[in-house]
Motif scaffolding. Structure first.
Motif, PDB file in Angstrom:
ATOM      1  N   LEU A   1       6.441   9.642  22.402  1.00  0.00           N
ATOM      2  CA  LEU A   1       5.192  10.380  22.243  1.00  0.00           C
ATOM      3  C   LEU A   1       4.259  10.168  23.431  1.00  0.00           C
ATOM      4  N   THR A   2       3.542  11.227  23.795  1.00  0.00           N
ATOM      5  CA  THR A   2       2.490  11.096  24.796  1.00  0.00           C
ATOM      6  C   THR A   2       1.262  10.470  24.134  1.00  0.00           C
ATOM      7  N   ASP A   3       0.262  10.116  24.943  1.00  0.00           N
ATOM      8  CA  ASP A   3      -0.966   9.556  24.387  1.00  0.00           C
ATOM      9  C   ASP A   3      -1.614  10.532  23.409  1.00  0.00           C
ATOM     10  N   GLU A   4      -1.622  11.801  23.748  1.00  0.00           N
ATOM     11  CA  GLU A   4      -2.212  12.802  22.862  1.00  0.00           C
ATOM     12  C   GLU A   4      -1.408  12.944  21.576  1.00  0.00           C
ATOM     13  N   GLU A   5      -0.083  12.842  21.687  1.00  0.00           N
ATOM     14  CA  GLU A   5       0.751  12.969  20.492  1.00  0.00           C
ATOM     15  C   GLU A   5       0.598  11.772  19.560  1.00  0.00           C
ATOM     16  N   HIS A   6       0.277  10.594  20.106  1.00  0.00           N
ATOM     17  CA  HIS A   6      -0.013   9.460  19.234  1.00  0.00           C
ATOM     18  C   HIS A   6      -1.255   9.740  18.386  1.00  0.00           C
ATOM     19  N   GLN A   7      -2.201  10.498  18.930  1.00  0.00           N
ATOM     20  CA  GLN A   7      -3.370  10.894  18.148  1.00  0.00           C
ATOM     21  C   GLN A   7      -3.004  11.925  17.091  1.00  0.00           C
TER      22      GLN A   7
ATOM     23  N   ASP B   1       0.850  -1.192   0.000  1.00  0.00           N
ATOM     24  CA  ASP B   1       0.000   0.000   0.000  1.00  0.00           C
ATOM     25  C   ASP B   1       0.885   1.242   0.000  1.00  0.00           C
ATOM     26  N   PRO B   2       1.594   1.512  -1.098  1.00  0.00           N
ATOM     27  CA  PRO B   2       2.542   2.633  -1.097  1.00  0.00           C
ATOM     28  C   PRO B   2       1.888   3.998  -0.962  1.00  0.00           C
ATOM     29  N   TYR B   3       0.612   4.114  -1.290  1.00  0.00           N
ATOM     30  CA  TYR B   3      -0.022   5.429  -1.238  1.00  0.00           C
ATOM     31  C   TYR B   3      -0.189   5.948   0.186  1.00  0.00           C
ATOM     32  N   HIS B   4      -0.216   5.046   1.159  1.00  0.00           N
ATOM     33  CA  HIS B   4      -0.389   5.537   2.529  1.00  0.00           C
ATOM     34  C   HIS B   4       0.819   6.355   2.987  1.00  0.00           C
ATOM     35  N   VAL B   5       1.957   6.182   2.318  1.00  0.00           N
ATOM     36  CA  VAL B   5       3.150   6.949   2.690  1.00  0.00           C
ATOM     37  C   VAL B   5       2.903   8.443   2.554  1.00  0.00           C
ATOM     38  N   PHE B   6       2.195   8.844   1.495  1.00  0.00           N
ATOM     39  CA  PHE B   6       2.000  10.270   1.236  1.00  0.00           C
ATOM     40  C   PHE B   6       1.019  10.910   2.213  1.00  0.00           C
ATOM     41  N   ILE B   7       0.113  10.118   2.763  1.00  0.00           N
ATOM     42  CA  ILE B   7      -0.861  10.656   3.704  1.00  0.00           C
ATOM     43  C   ILE B   7      -0.378  10.431   5.139  1.00  0.00           C
ATOM     44  N   LEU B   8      -0.289   9.169   5.566  1.00  0.00           N
ATOM     45  CA  LEU B   8       0.038   8.867   6.955  1.00  0.00           C
ATOM     46  C   LEU B   8       1.414   9.378   7.349  1.00  0.00           C
ATOM     47  N   HIS B   9       2.412   9.116   6.504  1.00  0.00           N
ATOM     48  CA  HIS B   9       3.795   9.445   6.857  1.00  0.00           C
ATOM     49  C   HIS B   9       4.242  10.814   6.363  1.00  0.00           C
ATOM     50  N   ASN B  10       3.347  11.568   5.776  1.00  0.00           N
ATOM     51  CA  ASN B  10       3.732  12.880   5.276  1.00  0.00           C
ATOM     52  C   ASN B  10       2.708  13.935   5.674  1.00  0.00           C
ATOM     53  N   ALA B  11       1.522  13.873   5.060  1.00  0.00           N
ATOM     54  CA  ALA B  11       0.532  14.925   5.296  1.00  0.00           C
ATOM     55  C   ALA B  11      -0.002  14.939   6.720  1.00  0.00           C
ATOM     56  N   ILE B  12      -0.212  13.762   7.308  1.00  0.00           N
ATOM     57  CA  ILE B  12      -0.798  13.699   8.649  1.00  0.00           C
ATOM     58  C   ILE B  12       0.260  13.852   9.733  1.00  0.00           C
ATOM     59  N   SER B  13       1.284  13.018   9.698  1.00  0.00           N
ATOM     60  CA  SER B  13       2.278  13.011  10.769  1.00  0.00           C
ATOM     61  C   SER B  13       3.497  13.868  10.472  1.00  0.00           C
TER      62      SER B  13
ATOM     63  N   ASP C   1       2.294   3.715  11.502  1.00  0.00           N
ATOM     64  CA  ASP C   1       1.786   2.414  11.064  1.00  0.00           C
ATOM     65  C   ASP C   1       1.093   1.666  12.199  1.00  0.00           C
ATOM     66  N   TYR C   2       1.656   1.745  13.389  1.00  0.00           N
ATOM     67  CA  TYR C   2       1.057   1.026  14.523  1.00  0.00           C
ATOM     68  C   TYR C   2      -0.375   1.497  14.758  1.00  0.00           C
ATOM     69  N   GLU C   3      -0.561   2.816  14.842  1.00  0.00           N
ATOM     70  CA  GLU C   3      -1.891   3.345  15.117  1.00  0.00           C
ATOM     71  C   GLU C   3      -2.861   3.027  13.985  1.00  0.00           C
ATOM     72  N   ALA C   4      -2.397   3.125  12.743  1.00  0.00           N
ATOM     73  CA  ALA C   4      -3.279   2.898  11.602  1.00  0.00           C
ATOM     74  C   ALA C   4      -3.714   1.433  11.514  1.00  0.00           C
ATOM     75  N   GLN C   5      -2.811   0.521  11.831  1.00  0.00           N
ATOM     76  CA  GLN C   5      -3.132  -0.901  11.669  1.00  0.00           C
ATOM     77  C   GLN C   5      -3.831  -1.469  12.897  1.00  0.00           C
ATOM     78  N   VAL C   6      -3.380  -1.112  14.076  1.00  0.00           N
ATOM     79  CA  VAL C   6      -4.081  -1.527  15.285  1.00  0.00           C
ATOM     80  C   VAL C   6      -5.458  -0.857  15.345  1.00  0.00           C
ATOM     81  N   GLY C   7      -5.554   0.349  14.797  1.00  0.00           N
ATOM     82  CA  GLY C   7      -6.818   1.069  14.781  1.00  0.00           C
ATOM     83  C   GLY C   7      -7.900   0.410  13.948  1.00  0.00           C
TER      84      GLY C   7
END
Length: 408
Positions: free
Chosen positions: A313-319, A196-208, A324-330
């Motif tokens: 990271l604090t709990d709030e910072e994880h949000q 799923d290479p497209y998640h890199v541009f959102i999860l690992h770039n735009a969001i985080s 990847d952990y949050e996205a997949q466990v989520g």
């Protein structure tokens, strides 16, 4: 009164998961297919003279190392009177049950019954259920399938020919190079992420925020290919200097993912490989094997706000900065496949799922799944994944197989 269907959550039924993707227990179709392969079950350092409880594919086992150095993996319940070998005494030849002293070798053979006449006149007729293991560069792999279908243990070219004076191989077992050792979710929803290479541009770039090399922020052309080992994704990014970053990622059936360093610290063929270990249907561990120079760190980890690691990271910072952990466990303990709406950018994920289910069916039909070999001459496998910087006149199709690009 007319029923209004405006998409609100009221009355929404809980979905279901696809058992052919998620189940791992013995006797289930997917669990039986998974048992035709070798799986990493522990670090070599985990096998000691003090027995250790481990869980693999839904089975509770005990791991130990004899005093002469031989690792053993077996069911913990002693075949004599049922107490746990977790409390056993490890000796030169194996592990001795604490209850009545029966001694078992690594292959389950009973070597001694001290309370029986002549220390067990028929001891050879008793056997503790066991599994074969192989040690490879700091990991212990186990085969949990039928003996007549045991394949040769696969080795990989990227870990061969190690210069022990300047190089080393290290094992990393925190999730996705940035998370705890174990993730409370099904293994497959972590595994398919590699295609799923497209998640890199959102999860690992735009969001985080940008977490990797800036070249990976360039939008690429992406293609996926099936082969006789798994599914491969190729990504080509046009760089400002006229060169092309040709990035190749592999998913090898059933649990291997070969993802080149996202920090681009290694050019040419990749230096690492990961295995997803299904501990059970809702718990996953990922083991990564990395070849590196002794004077350098393994590879860059994702960084978050103020250069924090995942663990800082604090709990709030994880949000605020999910990874990847949050996205997949989520997605939940087991994602609800019936509730998904796959789109065109999920083509790689769909290919991995389809191929996986085909192999489940092959085993159910009495056939061998892909990627298993029974001839030692076929044990060594070649990896093609990597980061390749190539010129405008390069034949891209030949890049993954070109050793001349290793120093590009």
């Amino acid at each position: 009164m007319a029923v209004i269907d405006d998409g609100r959550a009221y009355g929404h039924r809980r979905g279901s998961f696809d058992a052919e993707l998620a189940e791992v227990d013995a006797g289930t179709p997917a669990g039986e297919m998974l048992r035709r392969y070798w799986h990493p079950v522990a670090r070599s350092t985990d096998a000691t003279s003090l027995p250790r409880d481990i869980r693999v594919l839904g089975e509770d086992l005990v791991l130990y190392r004899s005093l002469t150095g031989t690792p053993g993996l077996m069911l913990p319940r002693c075949c004599h009177r049922g107490t746990s070998l977790f409390y056993g005494k490890v000796e030169d030849d194996g592990i001795r049950c604490p209850y009545h002293g029966w001694l078992f070798a690594a292959d389950g053979v009973c070597l001694d019954q001290p309370c029986e006449p002549d220390r067990g006149r028929n001891r050879e007729s008793y056997r503790q259920p066991w599994y074969p293991v192989v040690e490879y560069h700091g990991l212990i792999f186990a085969y949990l399938g039928p003996g007549e279908k045991q394949p040769v243990f696969p080795r990989y070219d990227i870990f061969e020919g190690l210069d022990t004076d300047t190089e080393e191989i290290v094992i990393i077992d925190h999730f996705a190079f940035g998370g705890p050792s174990d993730a409370p979710c099904n293994w497959f929803q972590t595994h398919e992420n590699a295609m799923d290479p497209y998640h890199v541009f959102i999860l690992h770039n735009a969001i985080s925020g940008p977490q990797f090399d800036p070249k990976l922020e360039i939008w690429p052309s992406i293609d996926w290919q099936r082969n006789d080992l798994g599914v491969t994704a190729t990504q080509d990014r046009d760089l400002p200097d006229g060169m092309t970053l040709h990035r190749v990622t592999e998913v090898r059936h059933p649990t291997v993912r070969v993802i080149p360093t996202p920090t681009l610290t290694v050019l040419g063929k990749t230096n690492n490989m990961s295995w997803a270990l299904p501990i059970d249907a809702t718990t996953t561990r990922v083991y990564a094997m990395v070849r590196k120079p002794k004077d350098r760190p393994p590879q860059g980890l994702p960084v978050y706000a103020n250069d924090k690691s995942w663990f800082d990271l604090t709990d709030e910072e994880h949000q605020i900065y999910p990874g990847d952990y949050e996205a997949q466990v989520g997605q939940g303990p087991i994602t609800l496949h019936s509730e998904e709406r796959l789109s065109s950018t999920d083509r790689g994920v769909s290919m991995v799922r389809r191929q996986f289910k085909e192999q489940v069916q092959r085993v159910a039909d009495g056939l061998d799944p892909i990627g298993v070999h029974f001839d030692e001459a076929q044990a060594l496998q070649s990896v093609v994944a990597g980061n390749y910087i190539v010129g405008p006149d390069t034949d891209i199709e030949s890049v993954p197989l070109s050793e001349t690009l290793r120093s590009a």
